[in-house]
Design a protein around this motif. Structure first.
Motif, PDB file in Angstrom:
ATOM      1  N   PRO A   3      15.860 -29.090 -77.031  1.00  8.98           N
ATOM      2  CA  PRO A   3      17.136 -28.545 -76.550  1.00  8.98           C
ATOM      3  C   PRO A   3      17.004 -27.034 -76.331  1.00  8.98           C
ATOM      4  CG  PRO A   3      17.262 -28.993 -78.902  1.00  8.98           C
ATOM      5  CD  PRO A   3      15.910 -29.465 -78.438  1.00  8.98           C
ATOM      6  N   ILE A   4      17.492 -26.563 -75.192  1.00  7.11           N
ATOM      7  CA  ILE A   4      17.494 -25.142 -74.858  1.00  7.11           C
ATOM      8  C   ILE A   4      18.833 -24.798 -74.232  1.00  7.11           C
ATOM      9  CG2 ILE A   4      14.994 -25.116 -74.448  1.00  7.11           C
ATOM     10  CD1 ILE A   4      15.822 -24.785 -71.363  1.00  7.11           C
ATOM     11  N   GLU A   5      18.965 -23.557 -73.840  1.00 10.29           N
ATOM     12  CA  GLU A   5      20.137 -23.135 -73.079  1.00 10.29           C
ATOM     13  C   GLU A   5      19.655 -22.422 -71.822  1.00 10.29           C
ATOM     14  OE1 GLU A   5      24.023 -20.196 -73.419  1.00 10.29           O
ATOM     15  OE2 GLU A   5      22.591 -20.282 -75.069  1.00 10.29           O
ATOM     16  N   ILE A   6      20.251 -22.748 -70.696  1.00  9.41           N
ATOM     17  CA  ILE A   6      20.029 -21.976 -69.481  1.00  9.41           C
ATOM     18  C   ILE A   6      21.110 -20.899 -69.487  1.00  9.41           C
ATOM     19  CG2 ILE A   6      20.013 -21.951 -66.968  1.00  9.41           C
ATOM     20  CD1 ILE A   6      19.036 -24.864 -67.046  1.00  9.41           C
ATOM     21  N   VAL A   7      20.676 -19.654 -69.616  1.00  9.88           N
ATOM     22  CA  VAL A   7      21.588 -18.524 -69.758  1.00  9.88           C
ATOM     23  C   VAL A   7      22.099 -18.058 -68.404  1.00  9.88           C
ATOM     24  CG1 VAL A   7      21.790 -16.166 -70.640  1.00  9.88           C
ATOM     25  CG2 VAL A   7      20.408 -17.834 -71.864  1.00  9.88           C
ATOM     26  N   GLY A   8      21.261 -18.176 -67.375  1.00 10.45           N
ATOM     27  CA  GLY A   8      21.684 -17.735 -66.056  1.00 10.45           C
ATOM     28  C   GLY A   8      20.611 -17.935 -65.013  1.00 10.45           C
ATOM     29  N   PHE A   9      20.981 -17.631 -63.785  1.00 19.13           N
ATOM     30  CA  PHE A   9      20.080 -17.722 -62.635  1.00 19.13           C
ATOM     31  C   PHE A   9      20.186 -16.427 -61.841  1.00 19.13           C
ATOM     32  CE2 PHE A   9      21.780 -22.098 -63.214  1.00 19.13           C
ATOM     33  CZ  PHE A   9      20.608 -22.716 -63.601  1.00 19.13           C
ATOM     34  N   VAL A  10      19.119 -16.096 -61.144  1.00 20.68           N
ATOM     35  CA  VAL A  10      19.133 -14.964 -60.225  1.00 20.68           C
ATOM     36  C   VAL A  10      18.608 -15.479 -58.888  1.00 20.68           C
ATOM     37  CG1 VAL A  10      18.223 -12.677 -59.685  1.00 20.68           C
ATOM     38  CG2 VAL A  10      18.812 -13.271 -62.053  1.00 20.68           C
ATOM     39  N   VAL A  11      19.440 -15.405 -57.869  1.00 16.29           N
ATOM     40  CA  VAL A  11      19.072 -15.857 -56.536  1.00 16.29           C
ATOM     41  C   VAL A  11      19.339 -14.702 -55.571  1.00 16.29           C
ATOM     42  CG1 VAL A  11      19.510 -17.550 -54.711  1.00 16.29           C
ATOM     43  CG2 VAL A  11      19.660 -18.241 -57.112  1.00 16.29           C
ATOM     44  N   LEU A 155      20.131 -27.588 -61.277  1.00 15.58           N
ATOM     45  CA  LEU A 155      20.164 -27.047 -62.632  1.00 15.58           C
ATOM     46  C   LEU A 155      21.447 -26.244 -62.786  1.00 15.58           C
ATOM     47  CD1 LEU A 155      16.466 -25.854 -63.040  1.00 15.58           C
ATOM     48  CD2 LEU A 155      17.546 -27.876 -64.056  1.00 15.58           C
ATOM     49  N   ARG A 156      22.039 -26.320 -63.986  1.00 16.82           N
ATOM     50  CA  ARG A 156      23.302 -25.643 -64.261  1.00 16.82           C
ATOM     51  C   ARG A 156      23.179 -24.755 -65.497  1.00 16.82           C
ATOM     52  NH1 ARG A 156      26.973 -27.869 -61.086  1.00 16.82           N
ATOM     53  NH2 ARG A 156      26.501 -29.910 -60.223  1.00 16.82           N
ATOM     54  N   VAL A 157      23.953 -23.683 -65.533  1.00 14.06           N
ATOM     55  CA  VAL A 157      24.034 -22.831 -66.710  1.00 14.06           C
ATOM     56  C   VAL A 157      24.634 -23.648 -67.848  1.00 14.06           C
ATOM     57  CG1 VAL A 157      25.205 -20.816 -67.699  1.00 14.06           C
ATOM     58  CG2 VAL A 157      24.220 -20.684 -65.408  1.00 14.06           C
ATOM     59  N   GLY A 158      24.071 -23.486 -69.043  1.00 11.24           N
ATOM     60  CA  GLY A 158      24.590 -24.179 -70.215  1.00 11.24           C
ATOM     61  C   GLY A 158      23.496 -24.927 -70.938  1.00 11.24           C
ATOM     62  N   PRO A 159      23.884 -25.871 -71.793  1.00 15.81           N
ATOM     63  CA  PRO A 159      22.905 -26.634 -72.566  1.00 15.81           C
ATOM     64  C   PRO A 159      21.987 -27.435 -71.647  1.00 15.81           C
ATOM     65  CG  PRO A 159      25.145 -27.107 -73.314  1.00 15.81           C
ATOM     66  CD  PRO A 159      25.250 -26.275 -72.078  1.00 15.81           C
ATOM     67  N   ALA A 160      20.723 -27.519 -72.033  1.00 15.05           N
ATOM     68  CA  ALA A 160      19.735 -28.269 -71.254  1.00 15.05           C
ATOM     69  C   ALA A 160      18.661 -28.771 -72.199  1.00 15.05           C
ATOM     70  CB  ALA A 160      19.135 -27.374 -70.165  1.00 15.05           C
ATOM     71  N   THR A 161      17.789 -29.594 -71.664  1.00 12.10           N
ATOM     72  CA  THR A 161      16.615 -30.037 -72.423  1.00 12.10           C
ATOM     73  C   THR A 161      15.374 -29.789 -71.580  1.00 12.10           C
ATOM     74  OG1 THR A 161      16.809 -32.299 -71.586  1.00 12.10           O
ATOM     75  CG2 THR A 161      17.852 -31.835 -73.722  1.00 12.10           C
ATOM     76  N   VAL A 162      14.274 -29.578 -72.274  1.00 11.51           N
ATOM     77  CA  VAL A 162      12.976 -29.429 -71.624  1.00 11.51           C
ATOM     78  C   VAL A 162      12.067 -30.501 -72.176  1.00 11.51           C
ATOM     79  CG1 VAL A 162      10.926 -27.971 -71.402  1.00 11.51           C
ATOM     80  CG2 VAL A 162      13.186 -26.967 -71.208  1.00 11.51           C
ATOM     81  N   THR A 163      11.354 -31.152 -71.276  1.00 15.31           N
ATOM     82  CA  THR A 163      10.380 -32.163 -71.652  1.00 15.31           C
ATOM     83  C   THR A 163       9.033 -31.768 -71.083  1.00 15.31           C
ATOM     84  OG1 THR A 163      12.110 -33.843 -71.519  1.00 15.31           O
ATOM     85  CG2 THR A 163       9.832 -34.633 -71.549  1.00 15.31           C
ATOM     86  N   VAL A 164       8.015 -31.786 -71.946  1.00 12.75           N
ATOM     87  CA  VAL A 164       6.644 -31.519 -71.517  1.00 12.75           C
ATOM     88  C   VAL A 164       5.867 -32.797 -71.805  1.00 12.75           C
ATOM     89  CG1 VAL A 164       4.609 -30.070 -71.804  1.00 12.75           C
ATOM     90  CG2 VAL A 164       6.884 -29.089 -72.115  1.00 12.75           C
TER      91      VAL A 164
END
Length: 186
Positions: A3-11, A155-164
């Motif tokens: 579990p991670i958080e996406i804090v923001g994006f820069v485009v 992808l959206r700002v907020g809670p997310a998951t990462v899988t490797v």
């Protein structure tokens, strides 16, 4: 699954940090949307690196916000505006540097988006101007990872998951099945 958080994006449709830092950044429109559309083999829709052959394997950059926080603390300055680092995806809770040479998927609720971690996203001299004096050197080795967009999704700002995937434990991109740069003669 982590579990991670996406804090923001820069485009941004253009480069702001071109030329000499002493001349200051170019005035370009930069957005920090609440979601981004990633296209396989293309990058982030609307971003300056999307669709450019030279950036095919590095169209998306991922940065851990903790790296910026650590650098600000080390330099004794207030926290930085994370958008000033100009990385596409800003995360919290993800060991970004460990993703070099590995495929990984980020899922923020709309299904996984597969990325191929490549080379480091090296900081530039502009960081001393836009973040703080000394930031350029302090960010070396922790300024993020350049990635190839291997699948299409949102992808959206907020809670997310990462899988490797476990099968890709080898950090060598050639053996891990990731895209890597080859020099060819034309």
């Amino acid at each position: 699954m982590l579990p991670i958080e996406i804090v923001g994006f820069v485009v941004s449709s253009a480069h702001a940090y071109e030329g000499r830092p002493a001349d200051g950044p170019r005035p370009v429109a930069t957005s920090s949307p609440d979601h981004i559309e990633v296209r396989a083999g293309h990058g982030v829709v609307g971003d300056r690196y999307a669709g450019h052959r030279a950036h095919r394997h590095a169209a998306v950059t991922v940065l851990a916000i903790e790296a910026l926080e650590a650098v600000a603390a080390e330099l004794g300055v207030p926290p930085f505006d994370p958008a000033a680092a100009r990385r596409t995806i800003l995360t919290r809770g993800l060991e970004v540097e460990a993703l070099r040479g590995r495929e990984f998927a980020i899922d923020s609720g709309d299904g996984p988006v597969l990325l191929g971690g490549g080379r480091p996203a090296a900081p530039c001299a502009w960081m001393d101007l836009v973040l703080a004096p000394g930031a350029h050197a302090a960010l070396r080795g922790r300024a993020g990872v350049r990635c190839a967009a291997l699948s299409t999704g949102t992808l959206r700002v907020g809670p997310a998951t990462v899988t490797v995937p476990d099968a890709l434990g080898d950090p060598d991109p050639a053996r891990a099945g990731l895209p890597h740069r080859r020099r060819t003669r034309v």
